[in-house]
Scaffold this active site. Structure first.
Site, PDB file in Angstrom:
ATOM      1  N   SER A 133       0.845  -1.194   0.000  1.00  0.00           N
ATOM      2  CA  SER A 133       0.000   0.000   0.000  1.00  0.00           C
ATOM      3  C   SER A 133       0.884   1.249   0.000  1.00  0.00           C
ATOM      4  CB  SER A 133      -0.953  -0.043   1.199  1.00  0.00           C
ATOM      5  OG  SER A 133      -1.949   0.937   1.093  1.00  0.00           O
ATOM      6  N   ASP A 298      -8.619  -6.506  -4.962  1.00  0.00           N
ATOM      7  CA  ASP A 298      -8.228  -5.185  -4.459  1.00  0.00           C
ATOM      8  C   ASP A 298      -8.767  -4.118  -5.405  1.00  0.00           C
ATOM      9  OD1 ASP A 298      -7.011  -2.892  -3.522  1.00  0.00           O
ATOM     10  OD2 ASP A 298      -4.974  -3.684  -3.579  1.00  0.00           O
ATOM     11  N   HIS A 331      -7.891  -5.286  -0.496  1.00  0.00           N
ATOM     12  CA  HIS A 331      -6.592  -4.614  -0.388  1.00  0.00           C
ATOM     13  C   HIS A 331      -5.786  -5.119   0.795  1.00  0.00           C
ATOM     14  CE1 HIS A 331      -3.647  -1.435  -0.828  1.00  0.00           C
ATOM     15  NE2 HIS A 331      -3.861  -1.032   0.402  1.00  0.00           N
TER      16      HIS A 331
END
Length: 359
Positions: A133, A298, A331
């Site tokens: 991320s 995601d 995610h």
């Protein structure tokens, strides 16, 4: 010096290390944390009591094997777990904190501070930089800013820019914080209060983007909880209770001004924009071996964005591998139990170690 043109008079970096640095100082791995992460990647956080956020991945015999590698993880610039950020003393008056006056920072600024930390250890070249991320954004920044300083880069569930949709979600969270009466224009610590309701809403909004519809449906569906019928307007659905827990637990461990500062840093990230719109141009000097990892469910940083990075690296003649892991966890899959991802990461690092003479 920061990208915004301002300078910080001094910077404190809070970090943790695991494993042993070898004599050649060639086995160091920098792990970069995500938006609300911290330096306690493989151990219990002493302030919150929470377990290490990547204990499945980092440790003896783990994919990032601390019997083999020297692992460094630092709290980012702008954070609230010991590194310089909005909660830090400003230095102009006793007890005065930066608050909302903390300068605008970027992902590149965070990485420049990490470089100084690496140099503090006398390390000239990292074996790898790994992050998911926002941590993946930092890994990309490392590869672009300091290509000669890393052997391998692993951006996970990341992107080379923050999309308009992602910026929009961040803005909802920021406006929730601003609207909290306890925000006090960012000087809430001086008033002895915290914008807990606003920060909780910000966390709830963000958390929805971290999970997939499939994961929410599997875990909660339309299950009712503490409901007394249709007239009950309290915690009627289990998913509501879950989000409220996420929000309430977050405000005890994170600072609202840091949240504002770090989300803006993510919004400003745009490697192609930094290089006149050419992503392959950004990677022209990249010499690292890359492993790009995405997750099929995601929707915050979808697979298409990782593919775009892979194509740009190919155009720049870089050594790149790309894997999309099939997962319905969204995610946050990179933080969860995903054996295929763990096996992929382990295999990549083993191959790199053999090629670099670390095996």
């Amino acid at each position: 010096m920061l990208d915004c043109g301002r300078a910080l008079p001094s910077v404190t970096v809070a970090y943790r290390t695991y494993g042993t640095l070898n004599a050649a100082k060639s086995n160091a791995i920098m792990i970069c944390h995500a938006l609300t992460g911290d330096q306690y990647v493989a151990e219990q956080n002493p302030e919150t009591g929470r377990p290490g956020w990547w204990e499945r991945v980092v440790g003896p015999g783990a994919p990032i094997d601390t019997d083999k590698y020297f692992v460094i993880c630092s709290n980012v610039l702008g954070g609230c777990m010991g590194s310089t950020g909005p909660r830090s003393p400003r230095g102009e008056a006793p007890g005065e904190l930066w608050g909302r006056d903390f300068p605008v920072i970027t992902i590149h600024d965070m990485v420049r501070v990490q470089k100084r930390l690496v140099e503090h250890f006398g390390i000239r070249k990292l074996f790898a930089v790994i992050g998911g991320s926002m941590g993946g954004m930092q890994a990309l920044s490392w590869a672009v800013q300091y290509p000669e300083m890393l052997y391998a880069a692993v951006p996970i569930a990341a992107a080379y820019y923050h999309s308009a949709q992602n910026i929009a979600f961040h803005e909802i969270g920021r406006q929730a914080i601003f609207a909290d009466p306890a925000f006090c224009n960012g000087h809430y610590w001086a008033q002895g209060v915290r914008p807990e309701r606003g920060l909780a809403v910000a966390r709830m909004t963000a958390h929805i983007t971290y999970v997939s519809e499939e994961a929410l449906t599997r875990k909660f569906g339309r299950k009712l909880q503490n409901a007394e019928g249709l007239s009950a307007l309290g915690e009627q659905f289990a998913v509501e209770s879950y989000l409220q827990y996420q929000g309430s637990s977050f405000v005890t461990r994170f600072d609202a001004n840091s949240y504002l500062s770090i989300t803006r840093a993510m919004d400003l990230f745009d490697l192609a924009g930094d290089h006149e719109g050419g992503l392959s141009q950004a990677f022209r000097g990249a010499s690292a071996r890359f492993l790009l990892v995405s997750f099929s469910s995601d929707w915050l940083f979808p697979t298409a964005q990782s593919r775009t990075i892979a194509r740009a690296l190919n155009h720049a003649a870089a050594n790149v591998s790309f894997v999309e892991v099939q997962s319905d966890k969204g995610h946050d899959a990179f933080l969860l139990d995903e054996p295929d991802f763990h096996a992929t990461l382990r295999g990549f690092l083993v191959g790199c170690a053999e090629h670099a003479g670390l095996a």
